[in-house]
Motif scaffolding. Structure first.
Motif, PDB file in Angstrom:
ATOM      1  N   THR A 157     -10.928 -66.665  18.089  1.00 34.40           N
ATOM      2  CA  THR A 157     -11.681 -67.090  16.899  1.00 34.40           C
ATOM      3  C   THR A 157     -12.750 -66.071  16.543  1.00 34.40           C
ATOM      4  O   THR A 157     -12.986 -65.765  15.359  1.00 34.40           O
ATOM      5  N   LEU A 158     -13.412 -65.541  17.568  1.00 37.29           N
ATOM      6  CA  LEU A 158     -14.435 -64.510  17.337  1.00 37.29           C
ATOM      7  C   LEU A 158     -13.814 -63.291  16.660  1.00 37.29           C
ATOM      8  O   LEU A 158     -14.382 -62.736  15.705  1.00 37.29           O
ATOM      9  N   TYR A 159     -12.647 -62.896  17.136  1.00 37.44           N
ATOM     10  CA  TYR A 159     -11.985 -61.726  16.555  1.00 37.44           C
ATOM     11  C   TYR A 159     -11.583 -61.990  15.102  1.00 37.44           C
ATOM     12  O   TYR A 159     -11.681 -61.110  14.239  1.00 37.44           O
ATOM     13  N   GLY A 160     -11.169 -63.218  14.829  1.00 39.11           N
ATOM     14  CA  GLY A 160     -10.821 -63.565  13.449  1.00 39.11           C
ATOM     15  C   GLY A 160     -12.027 -63.444  12.531  1.00 39.11           C
ATOM     16  O   GLY A 160     -11.931 -62.938  11.402  1.00 39.11           O
ATOM     17  N   ALA A 161     -13.201 -63.887  13.003  1.00 41.70           N
ATOM     18  CA  ALA A 161     -14.421 -63.775  12.193  1.00 41.70           C
ATOM     19  C   ALA A 161     -14.820 -62.317  12.003  1.00 41.70           C
ATOM     20  O   ALA A 161     -15.326 -61.925  10.935  1.00 41.70           O
ATOM     21  N   LEU A 162     -14.576 -61.500  13.031  1.00 36.68           N
ATOM     22  CA  LEU A 162     -14.910 -60.078  12.933  1.00 36.68           C
ATOM     23  C   LEU A 162     -14.020 -59.372  11.922  1.00 36.68           C
ATOM     24  O   LEU A 162     -14.488 -58.499  11.172  1.00 36.68           O
ATOM     25  N   ARG A 163     -12.747 -59.719  11.879  1.00 35.95           N
ATOM     26  CA  ARG A 163     -11.796 -59.037  10.982  1.00 35.95           C
ATOM     27  C   ARG A 163     -12.177 -59.215   9.523  1.00 35.95           C
ATOM     28  O   ARG A 163     -11.942 -58.329   8.706  1.00 35.95           O
ATOM     29  N   VAL A 164     -12.757 -60.354   9.178  1.00 41.09           N
ATOM     30  CA  VAL A 164     -13.106 -60.600   7.763  1.00 41.09           C
ATOM     31  C   VAL A 164     -14.607 -60.426   7.523  1.00 41.09           C
ATOM     32  O   VAL A 164     -15.118 -60.812   6.472  1.00 41.09           O
ATOM     33  N   PHE A 165     -15.318 -59.851   8.501  1.00 38.89           N
ATOM     34  CA  PHE A 165     -16.771 -59.724   8.400  1.00 38.89           C
ATOM     35  C   PHE A 165     -17.168 -58.833   7.226  1.00 38.89           C
ATOM     36  O   PHE A 165     -16.658 -57.722   7.060  1.00 38.89           O
ATOM     37  N   ALA A 167     -12.153 -54.935   8.702  1.00 42.23           N
ATOM     38  CA  ALA A 167     -10.732 -54.768   8.931  1.00 42.23           C
ATOM     39  C   ALA A 167     -10.435 -53.437   9.601  1.00 42.23           C
ATOM     40  O   ALA A 167     -11.039 -52.425   9.294  1.00 42.23           O
ATOM     41  N   GLY A 168      -9.496 -53.429  10.549  1.00 40.98           N
ATOM     42  CA  GLY A 168      -9.046 -52.200  11.176  1.00 40.98           C
ATOM     43  C   GLY A 168      -7.624 -51.930  10.739  1.00 40.98           C
ATOM     44  O   GLY A 168      -7.070 -52.604   9.852  1.00 40.98           O
ATOM     45  N   SER A 169      -6.994 -50.947  11.330  1.00 41.64           N
ATOM     46  CA  SER A 169      -5.600 -50.667  10.988  1.00 41.64           C
ATOM     47  C   SER A 169      -4.728 -51.811  11.473  1.00 41.64           C
ATOM     48  O   SER A 169      -5.081 -52.541  12.405  1.00 41.64           O
ATOM     49  N   GLN A 170      -3.557 -51.957  10.844  1.00 36.24           N
ATOM     50  CA  GLN A 170      -2.670 -53.068  11.213  1.00 36.24           C
ATOM     51  C   GLN A 170      -2.204 -52.937  12.654  1.00 36.24           C
ATOM     52  O   GLN A 170      -2.129 -53.928  13.379  1.00 36.24           O
ATOM     53  N   ASP A 171      -1.896 -51.723  13.073  1.00 38.13           N
ATOM     54  CA  ASP A 171      -1.428 -51.523  14.447  1.00 38.13           C
ATOM     55  C   ASP A 171      -2.526 -51.859  15.453  1.00 38.13           C
ATOM     56  O   ASP A 171      -2.258 -52.493  16.482  1.00 38.13           O
ATOM     57  N   GLU A 172      -3.756 -51.451  15.130  1.00 34.56           N
ATOM     58  CA  GLU A 172      -4.861 -51.732  16.048  1.00 34.56           C
ATOM     59  C   GLU A 172      -5.114 -53.226  16.137  1.00 34.56           C
ATOM     60  O   GLU A 172      -5.309 -53.784  17.227  1.00 34.56           O
ATOM     61  N   ASP A 173      -5.089 -53.886  14.982  1.00 29.81           N
ATOM     62  CA  ASP A 173      -5.288 -55.333  14.984  1.00 29.81           C
ATOM     63  C   ASP A 173      -4.219 -56.036  15.811  1.00 29.81           C
ATOM     64  O   ASP A 173      -4.508 -56.998  16.545  1.00 29.81           O
TER      65      ASP A 173
END
Length: 567
Positions: free
Chosen positions: A22-30, A2-8
């Motif tokens: 989809t790739l970014y979604g998998a990265l966020r919860v990695f 997870a990154g900061s909310q603003d960055e996301d």
């Protein structure tokens, strides 16, 4: 991750491709400790990799259509590098697959796309750090890590291929790393053949057609160590099947050194590989093997501009090796057997093809019954002498041939004239040194005829009993001696062809009987054909040399046991 909310939010706003989203979604919860999280990220990376490989337009447009992609790629590399640093790879096998998938995705993303290469290059430190981890002793013991290592190297290779600014920056940085961080050298320690192939392709891509980057292999702090690592691997691959991974590795590695040779850098590299008080090193020998192959396979026009430099290098090496061989054999023969022109020693030759023995007018020493000393480096010196002789012969013949068919403007005998005129620092000519080395080798190396060591007779007038013979204690010479007499006499015959000067010098130094002594059957050194050819060239239109041969009369004959009997 997870990154900061603003960055996301900023990244999400710059994604328009569903697969990238989809790739970014998998990265966020990695979470590297959750197997399913790793599997999801691997599946997304592999899906994108496949599409990038198949669709060139997609590869070209993906970064422009999705400007947030580069932030995603950076976060992927940072997250996966951190996951490797914080965990023991032995207990985290799923990280192997994740690293392989990310490297494959990156490899395909940057392939032949300069803009993608430039944007991805900022992740090179992460890639280098992972290669360092995957070339640790522990990782290289696990075959499951090999695929990830290969893919990391291929990603680095594609990152700089055909991109001169990036290749220059990366190549210079890698060859200035502290030795303990030199990943190129660590990669050469991999037991995986395909990893070696990928590493050599990476190096070839970095230097291809770029003399300034080739020179860094000689002048940079770590360049010579990389060359030594390559030569170590290539030496073990010389006899590999061409269709195998090992054969492919040798071919790519050969191309690296062929490029260095074509740029005229081989003499400097040879000197760089020297070790104080060592007459020849294994890496120099391997380099001579590569040069021999290069001279025999590359077009003559590629060799024309460097032939003079190569000839001078080979002449210098020949004198060094021949002097060492003569001195080593002399020490082995012991006192009283010196090749001293002031005190000729009575000798006989070994059997000629007609079964007769002829009186020998040379002063070739006769080997004693037992060697006084054995130089363990001598076989390696003789192995290198074979390569030098072969290379000189090839250069002379190819230059002459290209001149005769009109494909070269270089004088046809320039290489030959250089060799014929060469002299050692002590003033001894190369022809004379060649003859002396042949004579010593003819005594020192036993002849093997039909699988048996030929007995050496005692000289006429000695105290030996009739029918007795000296017998070599060795059953066959070490492998380093194979073909050394053959290739030296072949070079001698090439130099003597149409050269009255060489013919006369050969007569003056007793070389004619030395060549005649080689007109025999010898399984280890099948030089009869070359010796006869050399003898023909020595006698051609030279009455003085012909008279020397006529003056050598039979003094006995050999029986079926190879024992000398009186006429």
């Amino acid at each position: 991750m997870a990154g900061s909310q603003d960055e996301d939010s900023r990244i999400a706003e710059g994604i328009y491709d569903p697969s990238v989203r989809t790739l970014y979604g998998a990265l966020r919860v990695f979470d590297p400790d959750v197997v399913q999280s790793i599997l999801d990220l691997v599946a997304n990376l592999d899906g994108l990799s496949l599409r990038l490989a198949r669709e060139k337009e997609y590869r070209h447009d993906i970064g422009n259509v999705n400007p947030s992609l580069w932030g995603i790629v950076r976060r992927l590399w940072a997250a996966i590098t951190l996951a490797h640093e914080e965990r023991d790879l032995e207990n985290a096998p799923n990280l192997f697959d994740l690293c392989q998938s990310l490297a494959k995705f990156t490899r395909n993303l940057v392939a032949a796309e300069p803009a993608n290469q430039k944007r991805t290059f900022e992740n090179e430190p992460y890639m280098r750090a992972l290669v360092y981890q995957y070339t640790s002793y522990t990782a290289m013991q696990d075959v499951n890590s090999f695929a990830a290592t290969r893919m990391l190297v291929q990603a680095l290779s594609n990152l700089v291929t055909a991109n001169d600014p990036l290749a220059q920056e990366l190549w210079q940085a890698y060859l200035n790393l502290p030795e303990e961080q030199l990943i190129l050298l660590r990669l050469f320690g991999s037991p995986d053949d395909r990893t070696i192939v990928s590493t050599l392709v990476f190096i070839l891509n970095c230097i291809h057609g770029k003399p300034e980057r080739m020179r860094l292999l000689l002048s940079s702090p770590r360049g010579p160590r990389v060359c030594i690592g390559m030569l170590d691997r290539l030496n073990a691959l010389v006899d590999a099947d061409e269709s195998s991974d090992l054969g492919k590795a040798f071919e790519v590695g050969y191309q690296v050194f062929a490029e260095l040779t074509s740029e005229g850098l081989l003499p400097e590299l040879y000197d760089t590989l020297a070790i104080d008080e060592e007459v020849i090193t294994p890496h120099q020998t391997t380099l001579l093997k590569i040069l021999d192959s290069y001279l025999q396979t590359s077009p003559s026009d590629q060799q024309a501009h460097i032939s003079g430099t190569l000839v001078q290098m080979l002449i210098s090496i020949f004198f060094t090796l021949s002097t060492y061989a003569q001195e080593a054999i002399q020490r082995s023969l012991g006192p009283g057997n010196a090749d001293d022109h002031e005190s000729p020693i009575e000798t006989v030759t070994t059997p000629l093809s007609n079964g007769l023995n002829h009186s020998d007018v040379s002063d070739t020493p006769v080997a004693p019954a037992a060697l006084q000393e054995l130089d363990l480096l001598l076989p390696k010196v003789c192995e290198a002498l074979v390569l030098v002789a072969q290379s000189l012969t090839t250069l002379i013949l190819r230059v002459e041939g290209s001149s005769k068919d009109g494909s070269s403007n270089e004088p046809g005998t320039s290489a030959k004239q250089s060799v014929n005129a060469a002299a050692s620092p002590s003033g001894e000519g190369l022809v004379e040194s060649l003859v002396k080395t042949l004579r010593f080798l003819d005594i020192f190396v036993p002849r093997i005829t039909f699988g048996k060591v030929v007995e050496r007779p005692a000289p006429p007038g000695s105290t030996a009993q009739p029918g007795s013979a000296q017998t070599s204690s060795a059953q066959s010479p070490p492998p380093g001696f194979n073909y050394v007499k053959r290739d030296l006499v072949r070079l001698l015959g090439t130099l003597a062809a149409d050269s009255r000067d060489v013919q006369d010098r050969m007569r003056a130094c007793g070389g004619i009987p030395a060549v005649m002594n080689l007109c025999v059957v010898d399984d280890q050194n099948p030089c009869t054909e070359h010796a006869i050819f050399a003898l023909r060239n020595l006698l051609h239109e030279n009455k003085e040399n012909q008279a020397v041969v006529d003056a050598i009369k039979p003094v006995g004959r050999w029986d079926e046991r190879h024992v000398l009997q009186g006429l």
